[in-house]
Design an enzyme around this catalytic site. Structure first.
Site, short mmCIF file in Angstrom:
data_model
loop_
_atom_site.label_atom_id
_atom_site.label_comp_id
_atom_site.label_asym_id
_atom_site.label_seq_id
_atom_site.Cartn_x
_atom_site.Cartn_y
_atom_site.Cartn_z
N ASP A 29 4.40 -1.11 11.36
CA ASP A 29 3.98 0.24 10.99
C ASP A 29 3.47 0.89 12.26
O ASP A 29 2.74 0.27 13.04
CB ASP A 29 2.87 0.20 9.93
CG ASP A 29 2.65 1.59 9.35
OD1 ASP A 29 3.19 1.89 8.28
OD2 ASP A 29 1.97 2.40 10.01
N ASP A 86 0.80 -1.23 0.00
CA ASP A 86 0.00 0.00 0.00
C ASP A 86 0.84 1.28 0.00
O ASP A 86 0.31 2.35 -0.27
CB ASP A 86 -0.91 0.02 1.24
CG ASP A 86 -0.13 -0.12 2.55
OD1 ASP A 86 1.10 -0.31 2.50
OD2 ASP A 86 -0.75 -0.05 3.63
N HIS A 87 2.11 1.20 0.31
CA HIS A 87 2.93 2.41 0.39
C HIS A 87 3.58 2.73 -0.96
O HIS A 87 3.32 3.76 -1.55
CB HIS A 87 4.03 2.24 1.45
CG HIS A 87 3.58 2.42 2.87
ND1 HIS A 87 2.64 1.64 3.46
CD2 HIS A 87 4.00 3.29 3.83
CE1 HIS A 87 2.47 2.03 4.72
NE2 HIS A 87 3.28 3.03 4.97
N ARG A 99 9.83 2.73 11.05
CA ARG A 99 10.81 2.28 10.04
C ARG A 99 12.15 1.92 10.67
O ARG A 99 12.84 2.75 11.26
CB ARG A 99 10.96 3.31 8.92
CG ARG A 99 11.58 4.62 9.33
CD ARG A 99 11.47 5.65 8.22
NE ARG A 99 10.07 6.03 8.04
CZ ARG A 99 9.67 7.22 7.57
NH1 ARG A 99 10.55 8.12 7.22
NH2 ARG A 99 8.39 7.49 7.44
N ARG A 123 0.47 13.05 10.22
CA ARG A 123 1.79 13.64 10.49
C ARG A 123 2.04 14.81 9.56
O ARG A 123 1.70 14.76 8.38
CB ARG A 123 2.90 12.60 10.25
CG ARG A 123 2.83 11.50 11.26
CD ARG A 123 3.99 10.54 11.15
NE ARG A 123 3.91 9.66 12.29
CZ ARG A 123 4.19 8.36 12.27
NH1 ARG A 123 4.63 7.80 11.16
NH2 ARG A 123 4.08 7.64 13.37
N SER A 168 7.61 7.20 12.93
CA SER A 168 7.42 5.94 12.22
C SER A 168 8.14 4.77 12.89
O SER A 168 9.05 4.94 13.69
CB SER A 168 7.92 6.15 10.80
OG SER A 168 8.57 5.02 10.30
C1 MIC Z 1 4.70 6.48 8.12
O1 MIC Z 1 3.55 6.85 8.25
O2 MIC Z 1 5.68 7.18 8.43
C2 MIC Z 1 4.97 5.09 7.60
C3 MIC Z 1 5.58 5.22 6.26
O3 MIC Z 1 3.76 4.39 7.45
C4 MIC Z 1 5.86 4.38 8.62
C5 MIC Z 1 6.40 3.09 8.19
C6 MIC Z 1 7.53 3.21 7.24
O4 MIC Z 1 8.36 4.12 7.35
O5 MIC Z 1 7.58 2.38 6.34
C7 MIC Z 1 5.24 4.18 9.99
O6 MIC Z 1 4.39 4.95 10.39
O7 MIC Z 1 5.67 3.29 10.74
FE1 SF4 Z 2 0.42 5.10 5.07
FE2 SF4 Z 2 1.83 5.71 7.27
FE3 SF4 Z 2 0.43 7.58 5.97
FE4 SF4 Z 2 -0.85 5.71 7.28
S1 SF4 Z 2 0.49 7.25 8.15
S2 SF4 Z 2 -1.33 6.44 5.22
S3 SF4 Z 2 0.45 3.93 6.98
S4 SF4 Z 2 2.19 6.46 5.19
#
Ligand code: MIC
Ligand code: SF4
Length: 645
Positions: free
Chosen positions: A119, A64-65, A540, A379, A538
């Site tokens: 995530d 989905d990303h 990550r 965010r 995140s």
């Molecule tokens: C995000 O919202 O920052 C992400 C991308 O979903 C991350 C995960 C990632 O960096 O792959 C998260 O929230 O954990």
């Molecule tokens: Fe995707 Fe992370 Fe954004 Fe949610 S917060 S939509 S999981 S990138």
């Protein structure tokens, strides 16, 4: 003893430890979730354990990303994820099926169960009365291998909701109000548990908005009771057989109490560049917007889009605004099509995007230079939108839709030509379109499955066992609330490199100091000095893995965010904390720091660091359990667990 919901679920899953706040416990993990940007590493870690199949009740891999596919990289990752899921007994939700948290809450979340996801917004599913926790990919790999998940027994904050939201005020405003009060700093080591008569006024998708953005508070998770509305939601998903009732006992004890009267809330907005910079929408009514985005795992449900459509119906988007909308799942997309909502959105001039993360993580739709973008996601960290000086504000779909029409940040109650009371009539559709054909189910006979690895899939780098002397230059000194987006940025250019650590490591601290990777290499690695809440945001693990690859040996900070702290340990980086926070001021970038007898110091969790440049000593400590000491000494989680298995 009268128990709260959090303790009830943890107790029924407890494997080790005493349920005393602050102490390490470990719990059985029933379900896991990964997404493509963290999933490739999680599955490479799982593969390295050499097990034939996952040991969880349900494991789901979502794509989905990284769905933009500007080169071969994303498609390589997708093929890898789809085939490795088949190999190890994992469900795979294919690209197009929706955002992991939206789909998981619709199709898999079960009250009373535990879920670990790579995530940070995994707690979204806790809206259905489960304990859902975000973690790094390596931790999720361990859970798939049947290992208990270690965590610090949290304190439980009771957020008591009374009253009922007024028309035009949204679930988003509840969590923004909580962020205003608690900030992004004060949630570490805590769980938020919702109670009170206000709970039954909130639909499951509304509860999901709240539990989703609990991640921004820094809490371990946020939990709602499982009640009649949970039953109805699960019934509409054809999953009522999995429902159980779950509520706190009368007189259940909590560590803290926060009360929010929903009658008194107003539409709120978070200003750039932190989700806790919250003010009333009416206080921001002079801010001109050039872009509006309605979507992301926080606010892309059927009712979110239906409410936006009521506001937008018959109007045209302001000539100075670009409006983008991404439905959260294929189910939502189909239902808004069936019910004529999509047509209203399109005719208003909205640019419809696929069901994926998209703009939330800077994958497309970067705003104009210095432009204000009002978004419904969770965010608004600096640069995350893909535009370094983009000004991101966060608000509800109702505020977003009203602002798309006027071109300034607008309280929907102040918009001419709509009856705001109509918003109250919107209900979550009970007639769901259920179609799981885009979720590949696990198969029995996996021997013939060939895992496809394109050139973007590089092996997982690991660190050797901990050395007894850690020394090096302070490569970078940063302030408070450094996010994982600061450490390891995302966006359409960098995200496709998630499966290629040598390549992605060239972007570590890209927005703060582009010379970091080069200097790290020239100095044979080094140490980073940080402030409060280092590594927030995140899950990550690349924010630990890529610095590890560049030779970073320790982070010396005032405090750490939970997931990042675990990720550092998983990859063998020492997470050290100043004993006396004023010592932070006594270190400069480029100072040389030395720690001798590291192994003994890890065992005692006490560290004396010599600042060779300034010829002074600094005392530090690590908040690590005995298990984490062993992990660090082994040089990371994979080395440690291989020994155990
Ligand atoms: C995000 O919202 O920052 C992400 C991308 O979903 C991350 C995960 C990632 O960096 O792959 C998260 O929230 O954990
Ligand atoms: Fe995707 Fe992370 Fe954004 Fe949610 S917060 S939509 S999981 S990138």
């Amino acid at each position: 003893m009268a128990e709260n919901i959090t303790r009830k679920i943890l107790k029924s899953h407890l494997i080790e430890g005493e349920m005393i706040a602050g102490q390490e416990i470990s719990i059985k993990v029933d379900q896991t979730l990964t997404q493509d940007a963290t999933g490739t590493m999680a599955y490479l870690s799982f593969e390295a354990l050499g097990l034939p199949r996952v040991k969880t009740e349900v494991s789901v891999s979502y794509i989905d990303h990284n769905t933009l596919q500007t080169g071969f990289e994303n498609a390589d990752d997708h093929a890898f994820l789809e085939t490795i899921a088949q190999k190890y007994g994992i469900y795979c939700s294919r690209p197009g099926n929706g955002i992991c948290h939206q789909v998981h809450s619709e199709r898999f979340a079960v009250p009373g169960k535990t879920l670990l996801g790579s995530d940070s917004h995994t707690p979204t599913s806790s809206a259905l009365g489960m304990i859902a926790i975000g973690a790094g990919g390596m931790s999720v790999a361990m859970a798939m291998a049947g290992q208990p998940f270690p965590l610090i027994m949290p304190k439980v904050i009771n957020v008591k909701l009374t009253g009922k939201l007024r028309a035009g005020v949204a679930a988003k405003d509840i969590i923004l109000e909580l962020l205003r009060r608690m900030t992004v700093k004060n949630g570490v080591g805590k769980v938020v548990e919702y109670s009170g008569s206000g709970v039954e006024t909130l639909s499951i998708p509304e509860r999901c908005t709240i539990t989703n953005m609990g991640a921004e508070l820094g809490v371990t998770t946020s939990v709602f009771p499982s009640d009649k509305l949970t039953y109805e939601f699960m019934k509409s998903q054809g999953r009522e057989a999995d429902w159980i009732e779950l509520k706190a006992d009368e007189d259940a004890e909590y560590d803290e109490l926060i009360e929010i009267n929903l009658d008194e809330l107003e539409p709120m907005v978070a200003k750039p560049h932190m989700p806790d910079k919250v003010i009333k929408v009416r206080e921001a009514s002079d801010v001109k917007v050039s872009q509006v985005f309605i979507g992301s795992c926080t606010n892309s449900s059927y009712s979110d889009l239906a409410k936006a459509a009521i506001i937008l119906d018959g109007k045209i988007v302001n000539p100075k605004v670009s409006l983008c909308i991404a439905p959260g799942s294929r189910q939502v997309f189909e239902m808004i099509t069936r019910d004529g909502i999509l047509q209203k959105l399109i005719s208003t001039g909205a640019r419809i995007l696929e069901s994926a993360c998209g703009p939330c993580i800077g994958i497309g739709q970067a705003p104009q230079s210095g432009g204000v973008s009002l978004r419904t996601n969770n965010r608004n960290f600096i640069g995350r939108s893909g535009t370094a000086d983009g000004q991101i504000y966060l608000a509800s779909p109702e505020v977003a839709a009203a602002s798309a029409v006027t071109g300034v940040i607008t309280d929907p109650r102040d918009l001419d030509g709509i009856n705001v009371e109509d918003l109250k009539k919107v209900k979550e559709s009970a007639e769901r379109i259920i179609d799981d054909r885009m979720i590949l189910s696990p198969i029995e006979n996996t021997e013939d499955v060939v895992v496809r690895r394109g050139p973007n899939i590089k092996p997982l780098p690991l660190r050797g066992a901990m050395e007894d002397k850690v020394d090096g230059k302070v490569l970078l000194k940063v302030g408070d609330d450094i996010t994982t987006d600061d450490i390891m940025p995302a966006g359409s250019k960098i995200l496709p490199l998630r499966s290629n650590v040598p390549a992605i490591s060239q972007y570590v601290f890209y927005g703060i100091d582009k010379t970091f990777p080069k200097r790290a290499k020239e100095n044979n690695g080094g140490i980073i000095v940080g402030g409060v809440n280092y590594g927030q945001g995140s899950s990550r693990e690349h924010a630990a893995l890529a610095p590890m690859y560049l030779g970073v040996k320790a982070i010396l900070a005032k405090s750490f965010a939970r997931i990042h702290h675990d990720n550092l340990i998983n990859y063998g980086i020492l997470p050290l904390r100043f004993k006396d926070q004023s010592d932070y001021d006594k270190i400069s970038q480029d100072d040389v720091l030395v720690i001798d007898n590291v192994k003994d110091k890890i065992k005692n969790s006490r560290f004396i660091i010599l600042n060779k440049t300034k010829n002074m000593k600094i005392e530090a400590f690590a908040t690590i359990s005995d298990r984490q000491k062993d992990v660090l000494l082994s040089g990371g989680q994979l080395n440690y667990i291989k020994k155990l298995l």
